[in-house]
Each structure stands twice: as C-alpha cells, then as structure tokens.
Design an enzyme around this catalytic site. Structure first.
Site, PDB file in Angstrom:
ATOM      1  N   PRO A 139       0.305  -7.981   6.390  1.00 40.08           N
ATOM      2  CA  PRO A 139       1.645  -7.602   5.922  1.00 40.08           C
ATOM      3  C   PRO A 139       1.921  -8.076   4.487  1.00 40.08           C
ATOM      4  O   PRO A 139       2.851  -7.596   3.849  1.00 40.08           O
ATOM      5  CB  PRO A 139       2.590  -8.289   6.909  1.00 40.08           C
ATOM      6  CG  PRO A 139       1.758  -8.615   8.093  1.00 40.08           C
ATOM      7  CD  PRO A 139       0.371  -8.843   7.574  1.00 40.08           C
ATOM      8  N   GLU A 158      -1.971 -15.550  13.894  1.00 45.88           N
ATOM      9  CA  GLU A 158      -1.129 -15.685  12.693  1.00 45.88           C
ATOM     10  C   GLU A 158      -1.864 -15.239  11.429  1.00 45.88           C
ATOM     11  O   GLU A 158      -1.290 -15.260  10.338  1.00 45.88           O
ATOM     12  CB  GLU A 158      -0.662 -17.141  12.527  1.00 45.88           C
ATOM     13  CG  GLU A 158       0.064 -17.712  13.728  1.00 45.88           C
ATOM     14  CD  GLU A 158       1.197 -16.815  14.217  1.00 45.88           C
ATOM     15  OE1 GLU A 158       2.035 -16.427  13.386  1.00 45.88           O
ATOM     16  OE2 GLU A 158       1.237 -16.503  15.427  1.00 45.88           O
ATOM     17  N   ARG A 205     -10.960  11.567   5.326  1.00 50.20           N
ATOM     18  CA  ARG A 205     -10.624  12.984   5.124  1.00 50.20           C
ATOM     19  C   ARG A 205     -10.648  13.389   3.648  1.00 50.20           C
ATOM     20  O   ARG A 205     -10.583  14.571   3.332  1.00 50.20           O
ATOM     21  CB  ARG A 205      -9.300  13.338   5.804  1.00 50.20           C
ATOM     22  CG  ARG A 205      -8.098  12.601   5.300  1.00 50.20           C
ATOM     23  CD  ARG A 205      -6.852  12.960   6.106  1.00 50.20           C
ATOM     24  NE  ARG A 205      -6.466  14.364   5.926  1.00 50.20           N
ATOM     25  CZ  ARG A 205      -5.961  14.853   4.799  1.00 50.20           C
ATOM     26  NH1 ARG A 205      -5.789  14.071   3.757  1.00 50.20           N
ATOM     27  NH2 ARG A 205      -5.639  16.127   4.717  1.00 50.20           N
ATOM     28  N   ASP A 260      -3.151  18.392  -0.419  1.00 53.82           N
ATOM     29  CA  ASP A 260      -2.257  17.505   0.296  1.00 53.82           C
ATOM     30  C   ASP A 260      -0.930  17.361  -0.402  1.00 53.82           C
ATOM     31  O   ASP A 260      -0.848  17.182  -1.601  1.00 53.82           O
ATOM     32  CB  ASP A 260      -2.892  16.117   0.441  1.00 53.82           C
ATOM     33  CG  ASP A 260      -3.885  16.107   1.566  1.00 53.82           C
ATOM     34  OD1 ASP A 260      -3.803  17.036   2.390  1.00 53.82           O
ATOM     35  OD2 ASP A 260      -4.723  15.213   1.613  1.00 53.82           O
TER      36      ASP A 260
HETATM   37  N1  4HQ Z   1      -0.871  -7.454  10.791  1.00 54.91           N
HETATM   38  N2  4HQ Z   1      -0.379  -3.944   7.674  1.00 54.91           N
HETATM   39  C1  4HQ Z   1      -0.895  -9.758  11.682  1.00 54.91           C
HETATM   40  C2  4HQ Z   1      -0.027  -6.462  10.277  1.00 54.91           C
HETATM   41  C3  4HQ Z   1      -0.458  -5.529   9.212  1.00 54.91           C
HETATM   42  C4  4HQ Z   1       0.370  -4.579   8.569  1.00 54.91           C
HETATM   43  C5  4HQ Z   1      -2.290  -7.565  10.512  1.00 54.91           C
HETATM   44  C6  4HQ Z   1      -0.292  -8.399  11.729  1.00 54.91           C
HETATM   45  C7  4HQ Z   1      -2.857  -8.941  10.550  1.00 54.91           C
HETATM   46  C8  4HQ Z   1      -2.880 -11.107  11.620  1.00 54.91           C
HETATM   47  N3  4HQ Z   1      -1.653  -5.425   8.650  1.00 54.91           N
HETATM   48  N4  4HQ Z   1      -2.306  -9.774  11.573  1.00 54.91           N
HETATM   49  N5  4HQ Z   1       1.659  -4.337   8.798  1.00 54.91           N
HETATM   50  O1  4HQ Z   1       1.100  -6.382  10.687  1.00 54.91           O
HETATM   51  O2  4HQ Z   1      -1.601  -4.470   7.717  1.00 54.91           O
END
Ligand code: 4HQ
Length: 262
Positions: free
Chosen positions: A88, A115, A153, A168
């Site tokens: 995230p 985590e 793609r 696209d």
């Molecule tokens: N995660 N975009 C927590 C995500 C995420 C997202 C991936 C949650 C990694 C440990 N990854 N883990 N949104 O929410 O890429």
C-alpha cells in the site's frame, strides 16, 4: 517475459496462469511464469518465514533471510529483471506504469503477508514499490496478479489482435465506448441504430462521441482540456449549449420529471 513471484502461497497463482489469455501467453512463450515458495528458502525444521516485530505491537513481519534467499534464486533465473514489491506504500499502478513495465527484461514480484516485509529487504533489493489502490489486502498475491495481467496483455502477440491493446481507452485518457451484441432488442432496449447501419465512418464517429460523453459523465477527472482534439472540443461546446438550452427552456422548470412506474 519472465514473471517470478515470491510468495508463501504459490498455489494461488496456478489458476491465474492456467486460464484464458494468461494460459495462451504461457503456451506461446510470451510469458514464462514461476512461483517461488519463500518457505522453500527458510531455514530450520519448521521453515519459519515470519517473526514478531521489533518494538512490539500486533501482527508478524516477514523475516529478511528467506526473502533474500528466494530473491537470489529468482535473480539466477532472470538476472536483469525489475524487482517489484507490492504494498500500500507503493506508487499507484495505472496503465502508463503497465506500459513501462511491459518493456522490462522480466519482473520479480515480492508478495508480502501479515504486516509486510522487513524494511531492509525493501531498501536493499527493491527497484519499484507498487500499490494497486488505497485499501488493505491480506497479501501481495492479488496485486501481483493485477500487475502481471495488465502487463501481459500489452506484450506483442498476447491478444492475437495487435490493434486491441493499442486502442485501449486509458492510453487515450478516455473511457471505452459502449458495446453491444445480439440480439438487436433485449428486454425492450434497442441497440443504437447507427451500429446496425454498416456505415463504418458513422460508427466510428458515434463511438468517439460515446466515449467522450461517458468520460465526461463518469470520470470527468480524466479529461485534460489540453488533450482534447478540435473535434472533441466542438462536441463538448455543442453539448454544453444543448444542456443550457434545456435548463433555460421556457417554463423554467425544465422537462417533466419521469413518471416512475418503470
Ligand atoms: N497489501 N496494493 C499488505 C496491499 C497492497 C495494495 C500487500 C496488504 C502487502 C503485506 N499491495 N501486504 N493495496 O494492500 O499492493
């Protein structure tokens, strides 16, 4: 292109690679996917991949050593691949990033659980951190699949029809136009007449106008005035006049409201 996915749940990727366009891309050699089980690179009888966070608090953190070892084995298969961490905290994934990644020598995708991963792995090995959106998932596997899907793609030959990927909507910063197929009438709703006419230029015009109107109504944030063609600016001016005319029509209150009923 090589896709090497580092995960503790390699089974999650099988269905993705074994179906549809991804499957075809594997069969044609367009992509060469491999899931690397991080647990296979963990030490000890229990092959532990996670541990408690320094500083305390809830949840677990992915240990650095198994990740580094898994990464080392991925690098042997694809020495020039770009190392991507799904998290995230990453840069927002979009069509432009998919385009750039489709030119990479390969992708090593690190999927965290719990985590997340020890920060030192990220600092030491990761070229690019990607987020697929502002929400929290339970792992990086789905984001990794999203990235591989969007990239695949775009690779030459993956869609069979070379034009498809180039047309696209997001490359043109537009939403797609509305699509219809048979039957010509469904539950009282007809297909727009012009699409049945066989007039290719009129169909193309209708689609451009439809795409522009859908973008204006559903995603106005995508419409950069500078990116509008003269034809599109003219359409927008025309629509604005028509809306003004309807709003200021005699009677002031506008058209009668819909009667309900359904
Ligand atoms: N995660 N975009 C927590 C995500 C995420 C997202 C991936 C949650 C990694 C440990 N990854 N883990 N949104 O929410 O890429």
């Amino acid at each position: 292109m090589n896709f090497l996915v580092l995960t503790i749940f390699p089974e999650l990727l099988a269905a993705f690679w074994e179906n549809g366009i991804m499957r075809r891309a594997v069969q044609s050699g367009t992509i060469e996917p491999l899931a690397i089980n991080i647990r296979d690179h963990a030490a000890g009888r229990h092959r532990v991949t996670d541990d408690r966070p320094y500083g305390g608090g809830c949840g677990m953190v992915m240990k650095p050593e198994p990740l580094a070892a898994a990464l080392h084995s991925a690098r042997q298969a694809a020495p020039d691949a770009t190392v991507v961490l799904l998290s995230p905290q990453g840069r927002s994934f979009d069509q432009a990033m998919a385009r750039r990644l489709s030119a990479a020598r390969g992708l090593i995708l690190i999927c965290g659980r719990y985590e997340g991963i020890d920060e030192r792995v990220s600092e030491q090995f990761v070229d690019l951190e990607i987020s697929i959106g502002d929400y929290v998932l339970t792992g990086g596997e789905l984001p990794a699949m999203v990235v591989m899907d969007a990239v695949t793609r775009l690779l030459p030959g993956a869609l069979g029809n070379e034009a498809s990927a180039g047309e696209d909507s997001f490359d043109a910063q537009r939403l797609d136009y509305a699509h219809y197929t048979r039957p010509p009438e469904f539950e009282g709703r007809s297909v727009p007449e012009v699409l049945l006419s066989g007039h290719h230029e009129e169909v193309a015009q209708w689609r451009r106008a439809n795409a522009l109107m859908r973008t204006l109504i559903k995603r106005p944030d995508l419409l950069q005035p500078a990116a509008l063609s003269e034809r599109e600016s003219n359409l927008l001016i025309q629509w604005r006049r028509e809306i003004d005319r309807l709003l200021h029509a005699e009677g002031g209150g506008g058209p009668d409201p819909p009667s309900g009923g359904g």
